[in-house]
Design a protein around this motif. Structure first.
Motif, mmCIF file in Angstrom:
data_model
loop_
_atom_site.group_PDB
_atom_site.id
_atom_site.type_symbol
_atom_site.label_atom_id
_atom_site.label_comp_id
_atom_site.label_asym_id
_atom_site.label_seq_id
_atom_site.Cartn_x
_atom_site.Cartn_y
_atom_site.Cartn_z
ATOM 1 N N SER A 1 -4.611 -3.418 -18.360
ATOM 2 C CA SER A 1 -3.882 -4.129 -19.417
ATOM 3 C C SER A 1 -4.707 -4.256 -20.689
ATOM 4 O O SER A 1 -4.164 -4.508 -21.760
ATOM 5 C CB SER A 1 -3.464 -5.518 -18.925
ATOM 6 N N HIS A 2 -6.032 -4.062 -20.570
ATOM 7 C CA HIS A 2 -6.923 -4.100 -21.742
ATOM 8 C C HIS A 2 -7.286 -2.697 -22.219
ATOM 9 O O HIS A 2 -8.215 -2.536 -23.017
ATOM 10 C CB HIS A 2 -8.196 -4.887 -21.417
ATOM 11 N N GLY A 3 -6.580 -1.702 -21.703
ATOM 12 C CA GLY A 3 -6.801 -0.334 -22.172
ATOM 13 C C GLY A 3 -8.000 0.356 -21.584
ATOM 14 O O GLY A 3 -8.453 1.376 -22.115
ATOM 15 N N ILE A 4 -8.534 -0.170 -20.484
ATOM 16 C CA ILE A 4 -9.697 0.439 -19.834
ATOM 17 C C ILE A 4 -9.205 1.352 -18.706
ATOM 18 O O ILE A 4 -8.448 0.911 -17.832
ATOM 19 C CB ILE A 4 -10.644 -0.642 -19.279
ATOM 20 N N ALA A 5 -9.626 2.605 -18.723
ATOM 21 C CA ALA A 5 -9.179 3.575 -17.723
ATOM 22 C C ALA A 5 -9.741 3.241 -16.345
ATOM 23 O O ALA A 5 -10.927 2.944 -16.200
ATOM 24 C CB ALA A 5 -9.607 4.980 -18.136
ATOM 25 N N VAL A 6 -8.872 3.269 -15.329
ATOM 26 C CA VAL A 6 -9.275 2.961 -13.958
ATOM 27 C C VAL A 6 -8.756 4.046 -13.015
ATOM 28 O O VAL A 6 -7.907 4.856 -13.386
ATOM 29 C CB VAL A 6 -8.742 1.579 -13.505
ATOM 30 N N THR A 7 -9.250 4.031 -11.781
ATOM 31 C CA THR A 7 -8.829 5.000 -10.785
ATOM 32 C C THR A 7 -7.343 4.841 -10.472
ATOM 33 O O THR A 7 -6.897 3.739 -10.152
ATOM 34 C CB THR A 7 -9.626 4.792 -9.481
ATOM 35 N N PRO A 8 -6.535 5.911 -10.549
ATOM 36 C CA PRO A 8 -5.102 5.805 -10.248
ATOM 37 C C PRO A 8 -4.862 5.549 -8.758
ATOM 38 O O PRO A 8 -5.588 6.077 -7.904
ATOM 39 C CB PRO A 8 -4.545 7.173 -10.646
ATOM 40 N N GLY A 9 -3.846 4.736 -8.458
ATOM 41 C CA GLY A 9 -3.518 4.473 -7.060
ATOM 42 C C GLY A 9 -2.431 3.437 -6.928
ATOM 43 O O GLY A 9 -1.849 2.988 -7.920
ATOM 44 N N VAL A 10 -2.123 3.060 -5.681
ATOM 45 C CA VAL A 10 -1.087 2.067 -5.404
ATOM 46 C C VAL A 10 -1.624 1.053 -4.410
ATOM 47 O O VAL A 10 -2.574 1.331 -3.665
ATOM 48 C CB VAL A 10 0.190 2.714 -4.841
ATOM 49 N N ARG A 11 -0.984 -0.108 -4.382
ATOM 50 C CA ARG A 11 -1.323 -1.134 -3.400
ATOM 51 C C ARG A 11 -0.221 -1.213 -2.363
ATOM 52 O O ARG A 11 0.965 -1.192 -2.695
ATOM 53 C CB ARG A 11 -1.481 -2.493 -4.082
ATOM 54 N N LEU A 12 -0.613 -1.308 -1.107
ATOM 55 C CA LEU A 12 0.327 -1.520 -0.012
ATOM 56 C C LEU A 12 0.085 -2.908 0.562
ATOM 57 O O LEU A 12 -1.066 -3.338 0.684
ATOM 58 C CB LEU A 12 0.123 -0.468 1.087
ATOM 59 N N PHE A 13 1.176 -3.585 0.916
ATOM 60 C CA PHE A 13 1.052 -4.962 1.393
ATOM 61 C C PHE A 13 2.143 -5.237 2.414
ATOM 62 O O PHE A 13 3.273 -4.762 2.286
ATOM 63 C CB PHE A 13 1.158 -5.937 0.223
ATOM 64 N N GLY A 14 1.796 -6.018 3.438
ATOM 65 C CA GLY A 14 2.790 -6.417 4.429
ATOM 66 C C GLY A 14 3.333 -5.227 5.199
ATOM 67 O O GLY A 14 2.584 -4.385 5.702
ATOM 68 N N ALA A 15 4.681 -5.135 5.286
ATOM 69 C CA ALA A 15 5.329 -4.075 6.063
ATOM 70 C C ALA A 15 5.002 -2.691 5.529
ATOM 71 O O ALA A 15 5.078 -1.698 6.264
ATOM 72 C CB ALA A 15 6.843 -4.299 6.070
ATOM 73 N N GLU A 16 4.597 -2.602 4.260
ATOM 74 C CA GLU A 16 4.276 -1.298 3.668
ATOM 75 C C GLU A 16 3.096 -0.623 4.373
ATOM 76 O O GLU A 16 2.982 0.599 4.359
ATOM 77 C CB GLU A 16 3.948 -1.453 2.182
ATOM 78 N N THR A 17 2.231 -1.428 4.985
ATOM 79 C CA THR A 17 1.047 -0.849 5.629
ATOM 80 C C THR A 17 1.374 -0.179 6.965
ATOM 81 O O THR A 17 0.517 0.506 7.540
ATOM 82 C CB THR A 17 -0.045 -1.918 5.852
ATOM 83 N N THR A 18 2.583 -0.378 7.475
ATOM 84 C CA THR A 18 2.985 0.272 8.731
ATOM 85 C C THR A 18 4.099 1.281 8.517
ATOM 86 O O THR A 18 4.549 1.911 9.474
ATOM 87 C CB THR A 18 3.444 -0.781 9.761
#
Length: 322
Positions: free
Chosen positions: A111-128
């Motif tokens: 959100s401050h314009g700093i480049a970070v590693t691309p990816g997604v977060r999985l949580f709860g039922a998404e992890t199975t």
């Protein structure tokens, strides 16, 4: 001064923390202070008992936190010390909590314009639900191979590399055993470079010489074995061989990350340098490993600061805080 050194804790990094704490306590003694080692066991109990620990913490001038991971680096102990009105080394509650949560860190930095590693977060039922994870990755334009890791944690515990659906399911399950939040991130092809940030008693913040990691070629990536095994062939190049323009960009970005997250005291900011020379932030450690062989003291040693010198700066900076 009387300096408490807290070590151990409930995270998978318990034994790393004990090594950090022992090194810090020895440096405190070398500096002429009185070290008060306090161990938290793997069940989360203070070895001397809670009430005795509180009395000891209230009796010292400052606390050096040698804990890593949850219940030590995530703001919980910092909040406890704030309640006791005890000064301590390192970031406060908010910066510690955000800094340990890799997903939240990257959201704030992005959100401050700093480049970070691309990816997604999985949580709860998404992890199975591996198919749901695949759809999330496609929506984020992240393709195999990927790295899977607990969102809160360090020392590469629970980190796995996935190249297909089956290995992705296995890696997610392993990471989810350590944290209900799991990150699945694009494999970054390029160089891995870390920077150490240190705050001094007068308030100035400096960045030490950069460190490039050349991981043990016998290991699949810079995993816990490559980091800690006595026979590991991992190499650390200090300073990292980079051109002056990139070195300055890394330095400025490390300071910006430190500032944006509201850090104090110290931090290690880890970068990937992509093939096109573009740096992206992988993560921040607000309480980096502090064994005598760890990256943070190695970087400052290259700048002329002994291990004890760095511990002395941390103590004096913490005491100088209002």
């Amino acid at each position: 001064m009387k300096v408490a050194v807290v070590m151990g804790g409930t995270s998978p990094e318990h034994h790393v923390s004990l090594a950090s704490g022992k090194g810090i306590a020895a440096a405190v003694t070398e500096l002429g202070h009185t070290a008060v080692p306090l161990v938290i066991d793997q069940q989360g109990d203070w070895a001397v008992g809670l009430h005795e620990a509180i009395d000891l913490l209230r009796s010292v001038d400052v606390v050096l936190i040698g804990l890593h991971g949850e219940y030590g680096e995530d703001g919980r102990l910092q909040g406890f010390l704030d309640q006791l009105k005890v000064k301590y080394v390192g970031s406060g509650v908010l910066a510690s909590a955000v800094g340990l949560d890799k997903h939240l860190t990257k959201s704030v930095l992005r959100s401050h314009g700093i480049a970070v590693t691309p990816g997604v977060r999985l949580f709860g039922a998404e992890t199975t639900d591996t198919e749901a994870a695949i759809q999330k990755l496609k929506a984020a334009d992240v393709e195999f191979p990927v790295f899977v890791k607990p969102a809160n944690g360090g020392s590469s515990f629970g980190v796995g590399r996935a190249t297909d659906l089956a290995s992705l399911a296995d890696a997610i399950a392993a990471a989810a055993e350590l944290d209900p939040q799991v990150l699945v991130e694009k494999e970054m092809i390029g160089r891995e470079i870390d920077l150490a940030v240190l705050q001094f008693p007068d308030g100035r913040v400096e960045v030490g010489p950069s460190l490039e990691i050349i991981s043990d070629p016998a290991q699949p990536f810079f995993n816990a074995t490559a980091k800690y095994d006595a026979d590991s062939a991992t190499q650390f190049l200090i300073p990292a061989p980079v051109d002056p323009e990139l070195a300055e960009q890394l330095r400025r970005t490390a300071l910006e990350v430190f500032d944006v997250l509201g850090c104090t005291g110290l931090a290690r900011v880890d970068f990937f340098i992509e093939a096109d020379g573009k740096p992206v932030v992988n993560e921040i450690n607000t309480l980096p490993g502090f064994t005598p062989a760890s990256q943070f003291p190695r970087m400052w040693a290259a700048a002329g600061y002994s291990y004890a010198d760095v511990v002395g700066v941390l103590i004096d900076t913490a005491v100088a805080k209002p």
